[in-house]
Scaffold this motif. Structure first.
Motif, PDB file in Angstrom:
ATOM      1  N   ASN A  78      -5.136 122.216  92.708  1.00 15.91           N
ATOM      2  CA  ASN A  78      -5.187 120.761  92.556  1.00 15.91           C
ATOM      3  C   ASN A  78      -6.580 120.261  92.916  1.00 15.91           C
ATOM      4  O   ASN A  78      -7.215 120.758  93.858  1.00 15.91           O
ATOM      5  CB  ASN A  78      -4.150 120.088  93.441  1.00 15.91           C
ATOM      6  N   THR A 119       6.542 119.670  91.693  1.00 11.22           N
ATOM      7  CA  THR A 119       5.691 120.521  90.855  1.00 11.22           C
ATOM      8  C   THR A 119       6.256 120.648  89.435  1.00 11.22           C
ATOM      9  O   THR A 119       5.932 121.591  88.724  1.00 11.22           O
ATOM     10  CB  THR A 119       5.549 121.925  91.475  1.00 11.22           C
ATOM     11  N   SER A 122       2.376 119.225  85.354  1.00  4.20           N
ATOM     12  CA  SER A 122       0.965 119.453  85.671  1.00  4.20           C
ATOM     13  C   SER A 122       0.156 118.400  84.932  1.00  4.20           C
ATOM     14  O   SER A 122       0.250 118.289  83.706  1.00  4.20           O
ATOM     15  CB  SER A 122       0.534 120.856  85.240  1.00  4.20           C
ATOM     16  N   ASP A 129      -9.979 115.804  87.055  1.00  2.00           N
ATOM     17  CA  ASP A 129      -8.989 115.984  88.111  1.00  2.00           C
ATOM     18  C   ASP A 129      -7.740 116.659  87.550  1.00  2.00           C
ATOM     19  O   ASP A 129      -7.439 116.569  86.351  1.00  2.00           O
ATOM     20  CB  ASP A 129      -8.609 114.642  88.732  1.00  2.00           C
ATOM     21  N   PHE A 131      -3.561 117.756  89.007  1.00  2.00           N
ATOM     22  CA  PHE A 131      -2.618 117.838  90.119  1.00  2.00           C
ATOM     23  C   PHE A 131      -1.199 118.132  89.644  1.00  2.00           C
ATOM     24  O   PHE A 131      -0.822 117.839  88.511  1.00  2.00           O
ATOM     25  CB  PHE A 131      -2.637 116.563  90.976  1.00  2.00           C
ATOM     26  N   SER A 132      -0.445 118.742  90.552  1.00  2.00           N
ATOM     27  CA  SER A 132       0.981 118.991  90.348  1.00  2.00           C
ATOM     28  C   SER A 132       1.746 117.753  90.795  1.00  2.00           C
ATOM     29  O   SER A 132       1.359 117.080  91.751  1.00  2.00           O
ATOM     30  CB  SER A 132       1.434 120.193  91.176  1.00  2.00           C
ATOM     31  N   PRO A 191       2.661 112.890  93.079  1.00  2.00           N
ATOM     32  CA  PRO A 191       1.857 114.104  93.270  1.00  2.00           C
ATOM     33  C   PRO A 191       2.347 114.918  94.461  1.00  2.00           C
ATOM     34  O   PRO A 191       2.760 114.358  95.483  1.00  2.00           O
ATOM     35  CB  PRO A 191       0.446 113.547  93.521  1.00  2.00           C
TER      36      PRO A 191
END
Length: 210
Positions: A78, A119, A122, A129, A131-132, A191
């Protein structure tokens, strides 16, 4: 004699590996000073181009200053970038010191936890950037040439921004792809490293549904 020497070396290496200094966080200041100790903040606030995020320190691997901004790297690759709004409180040599973001060059965290929740998707953004996260809602409404559709996230594989056409391509499970203009729309995400945010599709490069 040789066996005793080998045993001594092994004990020395074990002692070094178990030393608190080996597992300490490290902060480097703009003036070049380096300190080893422990970051005391449970979370850090980062103002990104798309949201203000409160990132949980337990998931952070490293903080670097880059081109006037900060890049924060967390578990599972991430990545978040923006202006660091938090001062960092650092415990070193038995005392606490507080450093403003303007004083900090980098911070290395000795340990970070893996994500247990959030999660399911994605998210890749146009600024680099990644992130999960998980979605808060269950579906998305899109306007197409055939009218308005409400699509369950369970039926999606990806939502991808096609920059050349300035449109989004929505890929579905066992159904045809859909092109839609999602400009101005939002998706509410949670997130794994932060709190719930409303993310505008204008910042999105791709969302993959895992």
């Amino acid at each position: 004699m040789k066996k005793h020497l080998v045993a001594f070396i092994l004990l020395f290496l074990i002692a070094v590996m178990l030393s608190p200094a080996v597992f300490a966080d490290q902060i480097e200041l703009q003036n070049g000073q380096q300190l080893r100790g422990d970051v005391q903040n449970s979370s850090l606030t980062l103002q990104t181009s798309y949201a203000e995020l409160n990132l949980q320190s337990q998931y952070i691997n490293k903080i670097d200053r880059a081109n006037g901004n900060f890049v924060i790297r967390a578990s599972a690759s991430n990545r978040f970038s923006g202006q660091l709004l938090s001062d960092i409180t650092f415990l070193a040599n038995g005392g606490e010191q507080t450093f403003a973001a303007s004083e900090i060059s980098s911070v290395d965290f000795s340990n970070s936890n893996a994500f247990n929740d959030n999660t399911q998707i994605s998210v890749s953004l146009r600024n680099g950037d990644f992130f999960s996260a998980s979605t808060v809602d269950n579906s998305i409404s899109v306007n197409t040439s055939l009218g308005s559709l409400n699509i369950s996230y369970n039926n999606l594989t990806t939502i991808e921004y096609l920059s050349g056409e300035d449109i989004f391509l929505i890929r579905r499970n066992n159904a045809s792809d859909i092109e839609a203009n999602l400009g101005g729309q939002q998706i509410i995400v949670w997130p794994a490293a932060a709190e719930i945010v409303e993310l505008e599709f204008d910042y999105v490069s791709e969302i993959a549904f895992n």
